[in-house]
Design a protein around this motif. Structure first.
Motif, PDB file in Angstrom:
ATOM      1  N   GLY A 170       0.804  -1.214   0.000  1.00 41.61           N
ATOM      2  CA  GLY A 170       0.000   0.000   0.000  1.00 41.61           C
ATOM      3  C   GLY A 170       0.837   1.264   0.000  1.00 41.61           C
ATOM      4  N   CYS A 171       1.902   1.287   0.795  1.00 39.95           N
ATOM      5  CA  CYS A 171       2.779   2.464   0.822  1.00 39.95           C
ATOM      6  C   CYS A 171       3.430   2.662  -0.534  1.00 39.95           C
ATOM      7  N   ARG A 172       3.812   1.568  -1.176  1.00 40.30           N
ATOM      8  CA  ARG A 172       4.433   1.646  -2.497  1.00 40.30           C
ATOM      9  C   ARG A 172       3.452   2.214  -3.523  1.00 40.30           C
ATOM     10  N   VAL A 173       2.192   1.796  -3.448  1.00 44.53           N
ATOM     11  CA  VAL A 173       1.169   2.300  -4.374  1.00 44.53           C
ATOM     12  C   VAL A 173       0.970   3.799  -4.177  1.00 44.53           C
ATOM     13  N   LEU A 174       0.770   4.214  -2.926  1.00 44.38           N
ATOM     14  CA  LEU A 174       0.545   5.639  -2.655  1.00 44.38           C
ATOM     15  C   LEU A 174       1.756   6.471  -3.048  1.00 44.38           C
ATOM     16  N   CYS A 175       2.945   5.960  -2.796  1.00 47.90           N
ATOM     17  CA  CYS A 175       4.163   6.674  -3.174  1.00 47.90           C
ATOM     18  C   CYS A 175       4.230   6.833  -4.689  1.00 47.90           C
ATOM     19  N   GLY A 176       3.943   5.778  -5.410  1.00 47.61           N
ATOM     20  CA  GLY A 176       3.953   5.842  -6.868  1.00 47.61           C
ATOM     21  C   GLY A 176       2.946   6.844  -7.402  1.00 47.61           C
ATOM     22  N   MET A 177       1.801   6.904  -6.762  1.00 49.76           N
ATOM     23  CA  MET A 177       0.773   7.863  -7.178  1.00 49.76           C
ATOM     24  C   MET A 177       1.196   9.299  -6.884  1.00 49.76           C
ATOM     25  N   VAL A 193       4.323  10.663  -6.613  1.00 51.85           N
ATOM     26  CA  VAL A 193       5.536  11.186  -7.240  1.00 51.85           C
ATOM     27  C   VAL A 193       5.178  12.111  -8.400  1.00 51.85           C
ATOM     28  N   SER A 194       5.663  13.331  -8.315  1.00 53.93           N
ATOM     29  CA  SER A 194       5.521  14.341  -9.377  1.00 53.93           C
ATOM     30  C   SER A 194       4.080  14.621  -9.783  1.00 53.93           C
ATOM     31  N   ASN A 195       3.132  14.470  -8.860  1.00 46.84           N
ATOM     32  CA  ASN A 195       1.746  14.726  -9.202  1.00 46.84           C
ATOM     33  C   ASN A 195       1.042  15.398  -8.019  1.00 46.84           C
ATOM     34  N   ALA A 196       0.955  16.711  -8.058  1.00 44.67           N
ATOM     35  CA  ALA A 196       0.366  17.476  -6.947  1.00 44.67           C
ATOM     36  C   ALA A 196      -1.094  17.104  -6.724  1.00 44.67           C
ATOM     37  N   TRP A 197      -1.827  16.841  -7.784  1.00 43.89           N
ATOM     38  CA  TRP A 197      -3.245  16.474  -7.658  1.00 43.89           C
ATOM     39  C   TRP A 197      -3.383  15.190  -6.835  1.00 43.89           C
ATOM     40  N   ASN A 198      -2.562  14.205  -7.144  1.00 45.58           N
ATOM     41  CA  ASN A 198      -2.609  12.948  -6.392  1.00 45.58           C
ATOM     42  C   ASN A 198      -2.157  13.148  -4.951  1.00 45.58           C
ATOM     43  N   LYS A 199      -1.127  13.967  -4.743  1.00 41.75           N
ATOM     44  CA  LYS A 199      -0.669  14.244  -3.379  1.00 41.75           C
ATOM     45  C   LYS A 199      -1.796  14.862  -2.561  1.00 41.75           C
ATOM     46  N   GLN A 252       9.595   2.241   2.247  1.00 39.55           N
ATOM     47  CA  GLN A 252       8.542   2.741   1.357  1.00 39.55           C
ATOM     48  C   GLN A 252       7.640   3.756   2.056  1.00 39.55           C
ATOM     49  N   GLY A 253       7.353   3.525   3.323  1.00 43.65           N
ATOM     50  CA  GLY A 253       6.534   4.476   4.071  1.00 43.65           C
ATOM     51  C   GLY A 253       7.214   5.830   4.176  1.00 43.65           C
ATOM     52  N   CYS A 254       8.513   5.827   4.448  1.00 43.75           N
ATOM     53  CA  CYS A 254       9.247   7.096   4.523  1.00 43.75           C
ATOM     54  C   CYS A 254       9.351   7.759   3.158  1.00 43.75           C
ATOM     55  N   ARG A 255       9.529   6.961   2.112  1.00 43.32           N
ATOM     56  CA  ARG A 255       9.528   7.517   0.747  1.00 43.32           C
ATOM     57  C   ARG A 255       8.205   8.213   0.465  1.00 43.32           C
ATOM     58  N   CYS A 256       7.130   7.568   0.866  1.00 44.87           N
ATOM     59  CA  CYS A 256       5.798   8.116   0.634  1.00 44.87           C
ATOM     60  C   CYS A 256       5.595   9.408   1.422  1.00 44.87           C
ATOM     61  N   ILE A 257       5.977   9.410   2.684  1.00 48.63           N
ATOM     62  CA  ILE A 257       5.863  10.623   3.499  1.00 48.63           C
ATOM     63  C   ILE A 257       6.679  11.750   2.868  1.00 48.63           C
ATOM     64  N   CYS A 258       7.868  11.431   2.405  1.00 50.64           N
ATOM     65  CA  CYS A 258       8.718  12.429   1.751  1.00 50.64           C
ATOM     66  C   CYS A 258       8.010  13.015   0.537  1.00 50.64           C
ATOM     67  N   SER A 259       7.480  12.164  -0.297  1.00 48.81           N
ATOM     68  CA  SER A 259       6.804  12.637  -1.504  1.00 48.81           C
ATOM     69  C   SER A 259       5.583  13.487  -1.163  1.00 48.81           C
ATOM     70  N   LEU A 260       4.806  13.032  -0.206  1.00 49.05           N
ATOM     71  CA  LEU A 260       3.603  13.776   0.189  1.00 49.05           C
ATOM     72  C   LEU A 260       3.942  15.118   0.826  1.00 49.05           C
ATOM     73  N   ALA A 261       5.124  15.219   1.435  1.00 50.10           N
ATOM     74  CA  ALA A 261       5.539  16.464   2.079  1.00 50.10           C
ATOM     75  C   ALA A 261       5.825  17.566   1.064  1.00 50.10           C
ATOM     76  N   TYR A 262       5.973  17.203  -0.193  1.00 49.22           N
ATOM     77  CA  TYR A 262       6.236  18.215  -1.211  1.00 49.22           C
ATOM     78  C   TYR A 262       4.952  18.740  -1.848  1.00 49.22           C
ATOM     79  N   TYR A 263       3.864  18.616  -1.124  1.00 46.98           N
ATOM     80  CA  TYR A 263       2.626  19.333  -1.445  1.00 46.98           C
ATOM     81  C   TYR A 263       2.280  20.106  -0.175  1.00 46.98           C
ATOM     82  N   TRP A 264       2.367  21.420  -0.236  1.00 48.96           N
ATOM     83  CA  TRP A 264       2.322  22.268   0.957  1.00 48.96           C
ATOM     84  C   TRP A 264       1.110  22.046   1.844  1.00 48.96           C
TER      85      TRP A 264
END
Length: 128
Positions: A2-9, A11-17, A45-57
Motif C-alpha cells: 500500500g505504501c508503495r502504491v501511494l508513493c507511486g501515485m 511522485v511528481s503529481n500534486a493532484w494525487n498528493k 517505502q513508508g518514509c519515501r511516501c511521506i517524503c513525496s507527500l511532504a512536497y505538497y504544501w
C-alpha cells in the motif's frame, strides 16, 4: 504494498498528493510504518511516501499532526543500521522540517536525535 502504491501515485503529481492527503492516506502510511516497524521494506517505502507527500504544501500540517515525524523516527530506530531506510527517513524528515510550523513537533517527537543517530551510523554514506 500500500505504501508503495501511494508513493507511486504521489511522485511528481500534486493532484494525487492532495487527494492522498484528503482521503486519509497520510494517516494510513504513518500507521503502517509505526505498527510494522520491524519490516524494513515497509519502513523504507513508508518514509519515501511521506517524503513525496511532504512536497505538497497542504499536506505539511497533516503530516505533522498525523504523526509523520514519529513514523520516520520509528523507522530510523528500528533500522538504524540500514542506510536505505535512513536515507528515506531523513528525506521525509527534511520535507517535514522545511515547514516552519512543523519544527516544534520535529523537536518534541525526536527528529533531531534520530537524524543524529542515523548520521552517526552511516558516516560514509552521502545519502544519509
Amino acid at each position: 504494498q500500500g505504501c508503495r502504491v501511494l508513493c507511486g501515485m504521489a511522485v511528481s503529481n500534486a493532484w494525487n498528493k492532495m487527494n492522498i492527503g484528503k482521503e486519509g492516506g497520510i494517516a494510513a502510511v504513518v500507521r503502517a510504518v509505526i505498527e510494522h516497524v520491524g519490516d524494513r521494506d515497509l519502513a523504507e517505502q513508508g518514509c519515501r511516501c511521506i517524503c513525496s507527500l511532504a512536497y505538497y504544501w497542504r499536506n505539511l500540517p497533516l503530516i505533522s499532526e498525523q504523526g509523520g515525524v514519529r513514523a520516520a523516527v520509528a523507522a530510523i530506530a528500528g533500522h538504524v543500521q540500514d542506510a536505505r531506510v535512513g536515507e528515506c527517513a531523513c528525506a521525509a524528515l527534511l520535507g517535514i522540517a522545511g515547514y516552519p510550523a512543523n519544527r516544534p513537533t520535529f523537536l518534541t517527537d525526536g527528529g533531531v536525535s534520530a537524524v543524529v543517530a542515523v548520521m552517526g551510523a552511516h558516516q560514509e554514506h552521502v545519502g544519509v
